[in-house]
Design an enzyme around this catalytic site. Structure first.
Site, PDB file in Angstrom:
ATOM      1  N   ASP A 193      28.303  54.869  40.761  1.00  0.00           N
ATOM      2  CA  ASP A 193      27.959  53.359  40.932  1.00  0.00           C
ATOM      3  C   ASP A 193      28.292  52.530  41.840  1.00  0.00           C
ATOM      4  OD1 ASP A 193      27.515  50.856  40.028  1.00  0.00           O
ATOM      5  OD2 ASP A 193      27.999  51.175  38.136  1.00  0.00           O
ATOM      6  N   HIS A 198      31.554  45.310  42.524  1.00  0.00           N
ATOM      7  CA  HIS A 198      32.898  45.882  42.114  1.00  0.00           C
ATOM      8  C   HIS A 198      33.892  45.991  43.176  1.00  0.00           C
ATOM      9  CE1 HIS A 198      31.190  46.218  38.144  1.00  0.00           C
ATOM     10  NE2 HIS A 198      29.972  46.920  38.810  1.00  0.00           N
TER      11      HIS A 198
END
Length: 310
Positions: A193, A198
């Site tokens: 991911d 993030h």
């Protein structure tokens, strides 16, 4: 662009063949915080090649089709999309190496409509069936729901009414404190991911966050570790299914407190909080597992849980 219901509902996904091995299992385990306590012998089963086991929640990253939400054919602004719930169902224990095939499809897109000229959002429900690459036998089923903020009024079906079960009013049967490494998002992204939200401060701010947040699926995996220890004695083959709803982001450096209740034979419930603030981040958690009289950790010691940090 706006959602084209018919086109998005029928969007094709190629089958994803995913070959993995012990290093991938260990990297995933590190990405969900295993090994933070060097004296935790139970974690070695997931972070050391000797007698290695795969964490069941690793199913969430197998056969992953990539960050397809940013593709222009979706009609979505990926920066406004929030992951709001997750489910995994294990049809067999995960092997520590092999090849699986992930087959993704969109099950439904619910239209929450428009209020005062502003879209109230769309609920995008995705399913991924993971099968053995050699035999085609089912390995796991992964479902997730994402909230596409600002969408609405595109002609999709309305969302069904959701009835949630109240949690027990008693104190939890067990609680586990799990520190979140400041490097956790940098490690977890290596399992597939690579959403910049993030890791990149500018992208996080553009999405409305002060700084990069932990992957929701890393939080999910951390709660899965707690559930595996408490309900299953760190025996991965006993975990059958796990479902949860995301309610708030977790930041690198936080500490999670996972509260767990035994609800019936083979069934449990859980919630997770940022311990310092007592802020709920995972709700409506359900676990299904194979009942067993064993209450031992994988290192042979009795499963000991931390007392709630209240």
């Amino acid at each position: 662009m706006a959602i084209n219901y018919a086109a998005l509902k029928q969007r094709p996904f190629p089958d994803i063949a995913h070959t993995y091995g012990p290093t991938d299992c260990i990297l995933y385990a590190l990405g969900v915080g295993a090994g933070m306590d060097p004296e935790d012998g139970g974690a070695l089963a997931f972070t050391w090649e000797r007698e290695l086991k795969a964490l069941p929640t690793m199913a969430a990253v197998l056969g992953y089709p990539g960050f397809w939400l940013q593709e222009p054919d979706t009609g979505l602004d990926w920066k406004t999309v929030l992951h709001i719930d997750q489910e995994i169902v294990l049809h067999r224990p995960l092997a520590t190496s092999g090849t699986v095939i992930g087959r993704t499809r969109i099950e439904e897109i619910h239209d929450r409509g428009v209020r005062d000229g502003v879209g109230r959002g769309a609920l995008l429900h995705t399913r991924r069936d993971i099968v053995d690459g050699m035999t085609g036998a089912p390995v796991a089923t992964v479902r997730l729901t994402e909230l596409c903020r600002g969408e609405g009024g595109f002609g999709g079906p309305p969302p069904p009414r959701i009835v949630t079960r109240p949690f027990p009013e008693d104190e939890p049967d067990g609680s586990l404190l799990l520190p979140v490494s400041p490097q956790a998002p940098l490690i977890y992204r290596l399992s597939g991911d690579d959403n910049a939200l993030h890791v990149d401060p500018a992208t996080a701010r553009a999405a409305g966050f002060e700084r990069p947040i932990l992957h929701g699926l890393s939080t999910f995996g951390m709660a899965g570790r707690a559930a595996l220890r408490f309900f299953c004695g760190d025996e991965p083959a006993r975990l059958k299914a796990m479902r949860v709803r995301f309610t708030a982001p977790v930041l690198p450096g936080d500490t999670l407190r996972v509260d767990m209740w035994r609800s019936a034979p083979g069934q449990g419930r859980f919630r997770a909080f940022v311990a310092r603030e007592d802020r709920l981040v995972l709700d409506d958690g359900d676990v299904e597992f194979h009942p067993s009289p064993s209450a031992l950790r994988s290192d042979g010691r009795t499963c000991r849980m931390e007392e709630p940090d209240r």
